[in-house]
Scaffold this active site. Structure first.
Site, PDB file in Angstrom:
ATOM      1  CD1 TRP A 297     -24.622  36.375  -9.696  1.00  0.00           C
ATOM      2  CD2 TRP A 297     -23.370  37.907 -10.722  1.00  0.00           C
ATOM      3  NE1 TRP A 297     -24.663  36.118 -11.045  1.00  0.00           N
ATOM      4  CE2 TRP A 297     -23.904  37.042 -11.705  1.00  0.00           C
ATOM      5  CE3 TRP A 297     -22.551  38.950 -11.137  1.00  0.00           C
ATOM      6  CZ2 TRP A 297     -23.640  37.187 -13.063  1.00  0.00           C
ATOM      7  CZ3 TRP A 297     -22.299  39.104 -12.494  1.00  0.00           C
ATOM      8  CH2 TRP A 297     -22.834  38.222 -13.436  1.00  0.00           C
ATOM      9  CB  CYS A 332     -26.322  34.119 -16.248  1.00  0.00           C
ATOM     10  SG  CYS A 332     -27.529  32.969 -15.557  1.00  0.00           S
ATOM     11  CG  HIS A 391     -24.249  30.038 -17.142  1.00  0.00           C
ATOM     12  ND1 HIS A 391     -24.470  31.363 -16.865  1.00  0.00           N
ATOM     13  CD2 HIS A 391     -23.397  30.021 -18.205  1.00  0.00           C
ATOM     14  CE1 HIS A 391     -23.766  32.116 -17.702  1.00  0.00           C
ATOM     15  NE2 HIS A 391     -23.115  31.321 -18.530  1.00  0.00           N
ATOM     16  CG  ASP A 414     -22.301  33.089 -21.644  1.00  0.00           C
ATOM     17  OD1 ASP A 414     -22.999  34.037 -21.261  1.00  0.00           O
ATOM     18  OD2 ASP A 414     -21.959  32.150 -20.885  1.00  0.00           O
ATOM     19  CE1 TYR A 576     -27.308  32.204 -12.209  1.00  0.00           C
ATOM     20  CE2 TYR A 576     -27.500  34.047 -10.692  1.00  0.00           C
ATOM     21  CZ  TYR A 576     -27.161  33.551 -11.933  1.00  0.00           C
ATOM     22  OH  TYR A 576     -26.664  34.396 -12.898  1.00  0.00           O
TER      23      TYR A 576
END
Length: 743
Positions: A297, A332, A391, A414, A576
């Site tokens: 990220w 993600c 997400h 996830d 984000y």
């Protein structure tokens, strides 16, 4: 008499061991190592004697059956593929689904007689064992009971057609089949050849399978569909990202099986969708176990591919399987998209889900804390919590025999490594029952409490006094989990599934659920500060990247007295994930409101202020706070403004027929006043084109580029070609074209 204290130990000091370390084995604990590799298998002997050979060896066995040919593919290829819904897999091997019969053809050296004894043997992994389900003998002539049902469906001279039905709970993976003939002297079987390999998958069409989904449109969408739409952007400005899951592409199935091998997951666990999905949620990220994808990220993707550049899962999975090292980079939606490919490829119904304003609960409570100074201004140094603009995670469909009745169905899994799981401290999440999350049953495995907080947290504003005391001054119960979306089955529209995760805000059902969640350790802010009698509303905006725009703040006085609001408007460029990159604007207007008056405060936002701070997935986050001078009440409002990127033009031309050459043209015009450097363009299409990319060192301002590629469609049907453009100064530029291929 000797003083013990003065005694000296003259024995030599222990020395460090020398030589190689001892080899650690399973000896002493288990007789054999646990089989955890599907790619390895034990060599089964061609002849197993029942008696010792005589002086001249074994007697001649010409009177007994001999196997001339075993046909697993060509004769019944279309029948097996169509009945098992595996016709789209690009593979040279037989691929079937468990709980359903498939057929093979065996040619003997002479006509088959009822007294002849033979068996089909299916083996998976090393150390095959009947009791563990890794060695399955089948006796079609019914002289012995078989674990998997088998029957002779047709006899024609020396050719037999055999129907085999793998159990609906058998191990999923790659098997090898032998044909063994029984003689009085021993067992004679076929040599090991790759042509007799076959793959057995989960079967959502079989009522006996744990992944059975009794909804044909959903099955077509969540198992068969190769292309998807992943939603991102903002709650009131939803954006779409097209993705090629490519679960049927050549090599993808083997790559998915390699992921389980790499995790050292025991072969015996690979028939249980709960264990498979849980293990895969850990293996899709590289934390803990050198899994598939490296999360990044930071904005610096020098040693890999930017997350916004990917067009599909195929390149990622094939690269991981060939290099044996994690692939960079992911965020993600990339984790969710590749996980979706893994699940659909193995036959587990799955879909990608997007939660807007998703709370990242890292302390086990149900609060996102924003700290204010006494004057109402945000205390940036003490405000640590963030809310992701969105997400993405996955839902997969299965029964949950480990939970009370009723909690099967859609389960959250996830692969994004946010926090360690509630078991064993590994970066994995799920499967967590969606129904358990909705009803606050957070004691059930796995990680239901974490997902519950993502959709149900409160945003609490605290006023921090000079003495450090924290006083809640505003609680927003509706901001988090504002909307949960997934792609609609059989359509390109979106489907709102928020109601599957939570009851409507303020209802009695919601209050009951929150009370139940608190009983399982989720703590929320119970105080309810008085609402201010001045309302603050921020507008919905659509802004193109590089544009100046106006932000209109609406103040409404609901009291019969004058109100003076000392407001603070903070504009931030944010990832984000809600993490601030830079604050580019701070205004401190004072707004005077007459009784029952509405006033709009206009703020001009200049692009030159935010452009130099932009990160990928460009969005601006405005937080407005204020204090009513007369009452001391606090006002708050938050707004995410998504900056719209330019588009790629994708055009397809040609005959639109299978095996006939076609052409795709990608065009882009640089609309900015600056050049774009280090530009990558990627494109691919399900069933028509494998992933391709091209590099451009520079695109000057105002100039255009055109990239043309030829391709040959492999199969008929409606599909799409996706393309992305990515460079350090401009992320997330994409385009797509739909086409229908005729037979």
């Amino acid at each position: 008499m000797t003083d013990p204290a003065s005694t000296v130990d003259s024995s030599p000091a222990p020395t460090a061991p020398t030589g190689p370390r001892p080899k650690v084995t399973n000896r002493g604990r288990t007789a054999f190592a646990v089989a955890s590799s599907n790619s390895d298998s034990t060599e089964v002997p061609e002849f197993e004697p029942f008696i010792a050979p005589g002086p001249r060896g074994f007697p001649p066995m010409t009177e007994f059956l001999d196997i001339l040919e075993v046909d697993m593919v060509s004769k019944f290829e279309e029948i097996n593929k169509q009945e098992h819904r595996t016709e789209f897999y690009d593979s040279n091997f037989l691929i079937v689904r468990r709980g359903q019969e498939f057929q093979v053809k065996i040619t003997f050296n002479r006509p088959y007689k009822p007294k002849d004894k033979f068996a089909l043997e299916f083996v998976i992994g090393t150390n095959p064992d009947y009791n563990k389900g890794t060695y399955i003998p089948i006796f079609p002539n019914k002289d012995r009971k078989s674990r998997w049902p088998g029957r002779i469906t047709n006899t024609s001279d020396s050719v037999l057609t055999i129907g085999i039905t793998p159990l609906a709970n058998c191990i999923v993976g790659k098997y090898h089949m032998y044909v063994a003939v029984m003689t009085p002297f021993g067992i004679r079987r076929t040599k090991k050849e790759s042509t007799r390999d076959l793959y057995i998958l989960f079967n959502p069409w079989s009522p006996a399978d744990d992944v059975f989904l009794d909804d044909e449109p959903e099955r077509q969408e969540c198992v068969i569909n190769e292309t998807g739409i992943i939603y991102h952007g903002a709650y009131d400005d939803v954006a779409e990202r097209h993705w090629n899951y490519g679960q049927f592409n050549y090599g993808v199935l083997d790559a998915c099986l390699y992921i389980m091998d790499r995790s050292e997951m025991p072969i015996t666990n690979r028939g249980d969708p709960i264990k498979v999905t849980r293990k895969a949620s850990a293996m899709l990220n590289s934390r803990d176990d050198d899994g598939v994808l490296v999360g990044n990220w930071s904005g610096d993707y020098t040693y890999g591919v930017a997350p916004t550049s990917w067009t599909g899962s195929t390149e990622i999975l094939l690269t991981y399987a060939s290099s044996k090292t994690p692939v960079g980079y992911a965020q993600c939606w990339v984790y969710a998209a590749v996980f979706n490919t893994f699940l659909r490829c193995l036959g587990i119904p799955s879909r990608v889900v997007t939660n807007y304003y998703s709370a990242h609960d890292n302390d086990g409570n149900l609060k996102t804390d924003i700290i204010l100074h006494e004057n109402g201004k945000i205390d940036r140094t003490r405000t640590r919590d963030s809310i992701w603009n969105y997400h993405c995670w996955n839902e997969c469909f299965m029964t949950r025999p480990d939970l009370p009745a009723g909690f099967g169905g859609w389960q959250v899994v996830d692969a994004t490594p946010q926090e360690t799981s509630d078991a064993k401290g590994l970066y994995r999440c799920g499967p967590a029952s969606v129904l358990a999350i909705k009803h606050g049953e957070l004691c059930y495995p796995f990680d239901a409490g974490f997902v519950f907080a993502e959709v149900n947290s409160d945003v609490v504003f605290y006023s921090r006094g000079k003495d450090g005391a924290m006083q809640p001054v505003r609680v927003n119960q509706t901001h988090v989990g504002r909307m949960v979306l997934t792609k609609a089955a059989g359509d390109t529209t979106r489907r709102d599934i928020t109601s599957q995760y939570k009851f409507p805000e303020g209802t009695s059902e919601e209050r009951t659920v929150l009370e139940k969640a608190e009983g399982f350790g989720c703590h929320r802010e119970k105080s309810r500060p008085l609402e201010a009698d001045v309302d603050l509303v921020l507008p919905t905006l659509e802004v193109a990247i590089g544009d100046d725009f106006e932000l209109s703040l609406g103040f409404k006085n609901r009291s019969d007295q004058q109100r003076v609001v000392e407001a603070y408007i903070s504009g931030n460029v944010v990832y984000y994930t809600g993490v601030s990159s830079a604050e580019f604007m701070l205004r401190e207007p004072t707004v005077t409101l007459k009784p029952n008056e509405s006033v709009n405060e206009l703020v001009v936002v200049e692009s030159k202020k935010y452009m130099k701070h932009l990160v990928e997935q460009a969005s601006l986050h405005f937080i407005v706070t204020g204090k009513v001078k007369e009452t001391g009440q606090i006002l708050t409002a938050m707004k995410v403004v998504r900056l719209h990127n330019p588009k790629l033009s994708v055009k397809v031309s040609g005959a639109n027929r299978v095996s006939e050459e076609m052409m795709v043209m990608v065009e882009f015009i640089n609309p900015f006043s600056f050049a774009l450097a280090e530009v990558y363009i990627r494109m691919e299409g399900a069933g028509v084109m494998m992933p391709k990319f091209k590099y451009y060192s520079l695109i000057p301002k105002g100039s255009s580029l055109i990239w043309t590629e030829f391709f040959v469609p492999k199969r008929a049907g409606t599909t799409r070609v996706f393309a992305t453009l990515d460079c350090p100064k401009l992320r997330q530029v994409q385009g797509e074209a739909s086409l229908t291929i005729e037979p």
